[in-house]
Scaffold this active site. Structure first.
Site, PDB file in Angstrom:
ATOM      1  N   ARG A 128       0.819  -1.220   0.000  1.00 20.72           N
ATOM      2  CA  ARG A 128       0.000   0.000   0.000  1.00 20.72           C
ATOM      3  C   ARG A 128       0.852   1.268   0.000  1.00 20.72           C
ATOM      4  O   ARG A 128       0.395   2.328  -0.425  1.00 20.72           O
ATOM      5  CB  ARG A 128      -0.900   0.011   1.235  1.00 20.72           C
ATOM      6  CG  ARG A 128      -1.897  -1.148   1.297  1.00 20.72           C
ATOM      7  CD  ARG A 128      -2.468  -1.227   2.714  1.00 20.72           C
ATOM      8  NE  ARG A 128      -3.390  -2.323   2.950  1.00 20.72           N
ATOM      9  CZ  ARG A 128      -3.016  -3.587   3.177  1.00 20.72           C
ATOM     10  NH1 ARG A 128      -1.729  -3.921   3.133  1.00 20.72           N
ATOM     11  NH2 ARG A 128      -3.917  -4.511   3.411  1.00 20.72           N
ATOM     12  N   HIS A 158      -0.689  -0.577   9.141  1.00 22.20           N
ATOM     13  CA  HIS A 158      -1.757  -1.211   8.374  1.00 22.20           C
ATOM     14  C   HIS A 158      -1.146  -1.559   7.018  1.00 22.20           C
ATOM     15  O   HIS A 158      -1.076  -0.728   6.129  1.00 22.20           O
ATOM     16  CB  HIS A 158      -2.959  -0.292   8.193  1.00 22.20           C
ATOM     17  CG  HIS A 158      -3.942  -0.834   7.184  1.00 22.20           C
ATOM     18  ND1 HIS A 158      -4.629  -2.007   7.391  1.00 22.20           N
ATOM     19  CD2 HIS A 158      -4.301  -0.400   5.951  1.00 22.20           C
ATOM     20  CE1 HIS A 158      -5.383  -2.254   6.326  1.00 22.20           C
ATOM     21  NE2 HIS A 158      -5.198  -1.302   5.436  1.00 22.20           N
TER      22      HIS A 158
HETATM   23  P1  NAD Z   1     -11.487   3.479  -5.759  1.00 22.76           P
HETATM   24  O1  NAD Z   1     -10.296   3.825  -6.566  1.00 22.76           O
HETATM   25  O2  NAD Z   1     -12.479   2.534  -6.318  1.00 22.76           O
HETATM   26  O3  NAD Z   1     -12.275   4.800  -5.375  1.00 22.76           O
HETATM   27  C1  NAD Z   1     -11.666   5.977  -4.976  1.00 22.76           C
HETATM   28  C2  NAD Z   1     -12.718   7.068  -5.038  1.00 22.76           C
HETATM   29  O4  NAD Z   1     -12.131   8.270  -4.531  1.00 22.76           O
HETATM   30  C3  NAD Z   1     -13.224   7.374  -6.454  1.00 22.76           C
HETATM   31  O5  NAD Z   1     -14.631   7.350  -6.477  1.00 22.76           O
HETATM   32  C4  NAD Z   1     -12.660   8.762  -6.733  1.00 22.76           C
HETATM   33  O6  NAD Z   1     -13.480   9.540  -7.567  1.00 22.76           O
HETATM   34  C5  NAD Z   1     -12.601   9.341  -5.326  1.00 22.76           C
HETATM   35  N1  NAD Z   1     -11.685  10.465  -5.185  1.00 22.76           N
HETATM   36  C6  NAD Z   1     -10.411  10.573  -5.632  1.00 22.76           C
HETATM   37  N2  NAD Z   1      -9.900  11.778  -5.317  1.00 22.76           N
HETATM   38  C7  NAD Z   1     -10.871  12.443  -4.647  1.00 22.76           C
HETATM   39  C8  NAD Z   1     -10.961  13.730  -4.073  1.00 22.76           C
HETATM   40  N3  NAD Z   1      -9.947  14.594  -4.102  1.00 22.76           N
HETATM   41  N4  NAD Z   1     -12.109  14.085  -3.485  1.00 22.76           N
HETATM   42  C9  NAD Z   1     -13.164  13.248  -3.451  1.00 22.76           C
HETATM   43  N5  NAD Z   1     -13.139  12.014  -3.977  1.00 22.76           N
HETATM   44  C10 NAD Z   1     -12.012  11.619  -4.576  1.00 22.76           C
HETATM   45  O7  NAD Z   1     -10.952   2.953  -4.334  1.00 22.76           O
HETATM   46  P2  NAD Z   1     -11.693   2.050  -3.233  1.00 22.76           P
HETATM   47  O8  NAD Z   1     -11.554   0.628  -3.603  1.00 22.76           O
HETATM   48  O9  NAD Z   1     -13.032   2.595  -2.912  1.00 22.76           O
HETATM   49  O10 NAD Z   1     -10.698   2.329  -2.011  1.00 22.76           O
HETATM   50  C11 NAD Z   1     -10.617   3.621  -1.462  1.00 22.76           C
HETATM   51  C12 NAD Z   1      -9.421   3.753  -0.539  1.00 22.76           C
HETATM   52  O11 NAD Z   1      -9.611   2.939   0.630  1.00 22.76           O
HETATM   53  C13 NAD Z   1      -8.082   3.283  -1.143  1.00 22.76           C
HETATM   54  O12 NAD Z   1      -7.046   4.157  -0.756  1.00 22.76           O
HETATM   55  C14 NAD Z   1      -7.893   1.915  -0.514  1.00 22.76           C
HETATM   56  O13 NAD Z   1      -6.552   1.502  -0.491  1.00 22.76           O
HETATM   57  C15 NAD Z   1      -8.436   2.189   0.855  1.00 22.76           C
HETATM   58  N6  NAD Z   1      -8.765   1.001   1.658  1.00 22.76           N
HETATM   59  C16 NAD Z   1      -8.371   1.020   2.952  1.00 22.76           C
HETATM   60  C17 NAD Z   1      -8.641  -0.041   3.773  1.00 22.76           C
HETATM   61  C18 NAD Z   1      -8.169   0.005   5.185  1.00 22.76           C
HETATM   62  O14 NAD Z   1      -8.183  -0.995   5.903  1.00 22.76           O
HETATM   63  N7  NAD Z   1      -7.726   1.142   5.677  1.00 22.76           N
HETATM   64  C19 NAD Z   1      -9.345  -1.141   3.284  1.00 22.76           C
HETATM   65  C20 NAD Z   1      -9.764  -1.115   1.967  1.00 22.76           C
HETATM   66  C21 NAD Z   1      -9.466  -0.035   1.155  1.00 22.76           C
END
Ligand code: NAD
Length: 318
Positions: free
Chosen positions: A93, A180
């Site tokens: 990540r 994480h």
């Molecule tokens: P994704 O790429 O499908 O979606 C990301 C979304 O963010 C998109 O809809 C995009 O339009 C939006 N976005 C981007 N820049 C933006 C901004 N400046 N303002 C508003 N919206 C914006 O990703 P996903 O699968 O939904 O995952 C989202 C995040 O969560 C990733 O960083 C992923 O690694 C993280 N994640 C974290 C955990 C955890 O345990 N912490 C678990 C799963 C996913």
């Protein structure tokens, strides 16, 4: 003033939509505002979930596309914006550090125009980098910024161990700490199964082969990549984790859970965010615990510090 029932979710793709639907199903809000760069997506998710509101299983939650103005009276802001690692990519990540640090800055500079009162639940990866950036670069109360951190790894750990012994994962107490990501580690000294000491578990279960702790740790780290490679993304587990924290805050539970925040001198660390056990109540993180770690666990925590710090350096974060 803060509306205790209002949640703003920023980023409404795989993760944001899962968080939305779990909050709605668990009845943890009365109003949910959705923000995404792609506002059509936010509108679509708001409509889809709203269509279920006449079901007797739903409380009538007002769900709508939002703007940053919605943060003004929000009790919770959940940040899930920014890309994830994708199937087949290098399983780390931390390579998202630069891209997502920029996204975190642009989002947070909007949020602080409207509030310093909302509890911010950080989900975007690399989680510890994202949590550090918003905590240190903005004048926002640190106790109110909570990174979901290794709570998810902790759930995965409990599942893996429970599967091994064919028992209810809720019987397992014990924590995964650190990063994480690839430098998450099990604090084995904290593990207990329904009062049966972890060291004696194989005996109780008449298992001839001793539990391979290294395999368990590798398994809980690999778990995320397995899900990503199989279904394309992870979202359900993390949505449950987000709800766990929201509930702990909403109900002022004073519950102790591992989660990420900027280290405040614990283990002599200050230059990173990492997960350690922290007490969660209505004011956010009200206490952090420097749990006693075995020497090799301490070494793993230092390794986590080093890799998160290196990612921060790489992204130009002080
Ligand atoms: P994704 O790429 O499908 O979606 C990301 C979304 O963010 C998109 O809809 C995009 O339009 C939006 N976005 C981007 N820049 C933006 C901004 N400046 N303002 C508003 N919206 C914006 O990703 P996903 O699968 O939904 O995952 C989202 C995040 O969560 C990733 O960083 C992923 O690694 C993280 N994640 C974290 C955990 C955890 O345990 N912490 C678990 C799963 C996913």
């Amino acid at each position: 003033s803060v509306n205790r029932g209002k949640v703003v979710i920023i980023g409404t793709s795989n993760v944001g939509s899962a968080v939305l639907n779990k909050i709605a199903d668990f009845q943890l809000a009365s109003e949910i505002a959705l923000i995404d760069l792609d506002m059509d997506r936010a509108r679509g998710e708001a409509l889809d979930t709203s269509h279920a509101m006449s079901s007797p299983y739903c409380t009538n939650i007002k769900i709508h596309p939002g703007t940053y103005e919605d943060c003004r009276d929000a009790a919770f802001i959940v940040i899930t914006a920014g890309p994830s690692i994708l199937p087949g990519e290098t399983p780390d990540r931390l390579k998202l550090a630069s891209t997502n640090s920029k996204i975190m800055r642009s989002i947070f500079s909007e949020i602080v125009k409207y509030t310093k009162d909302a509890m911010v639940i950080m989900i975007t990866n690399p989680l510890d980098v994202a949590t550090y950036v918003v905590s240190t670069e903005f004048d926002y109360p640190r106790a109110k910024i909570l990174g979901t951190g290794t709570m998810l790894e902790t759930y995965r750990f409990r599942y893996i161990l429970a599967e091994h012994y064919a028992m209810d994962p809720k019987n397992i107490h014990g924590y995964v700490l650190g990063e994480h990501g690839n430098d998450a580690f099990v604090a084995w000294s904290t593990v207990n199964c329904a009062g049966l000491g972890i060291d004696h578990l194989d005996e109780y279960f008449h298992f001839e082969k001793k539990l391979n702790r290294h395999d368990v740790e590798q398994g809980l780290i690999q778990a995320a990549y397995d899900v990503i490679n199989l279904k394309g993304f992870t979202n359900t587990g993390i949505a449950m984790v987000a709800c766990r924290f929201i509930k702990a805050i909403l109900y002022n539970e004073h519950t102790i859970l591992p989660c990420a925040a900027v280290m405040n001198g614990e283990y002599g660390m200050k230059d990173v965010a990492l997960s350690i056990p922290r007490m969660i109540a209505q004011d956010g993180i009200v206490r952090s615990f420097e749990v006693r770690l075995a020497d090799e666990e301490m070494e793993k925590l230092r390794r986590a510090q080093k890799s998160v710090r290196a990612a921060l350096d790489g992204a130009g974060v002080k």
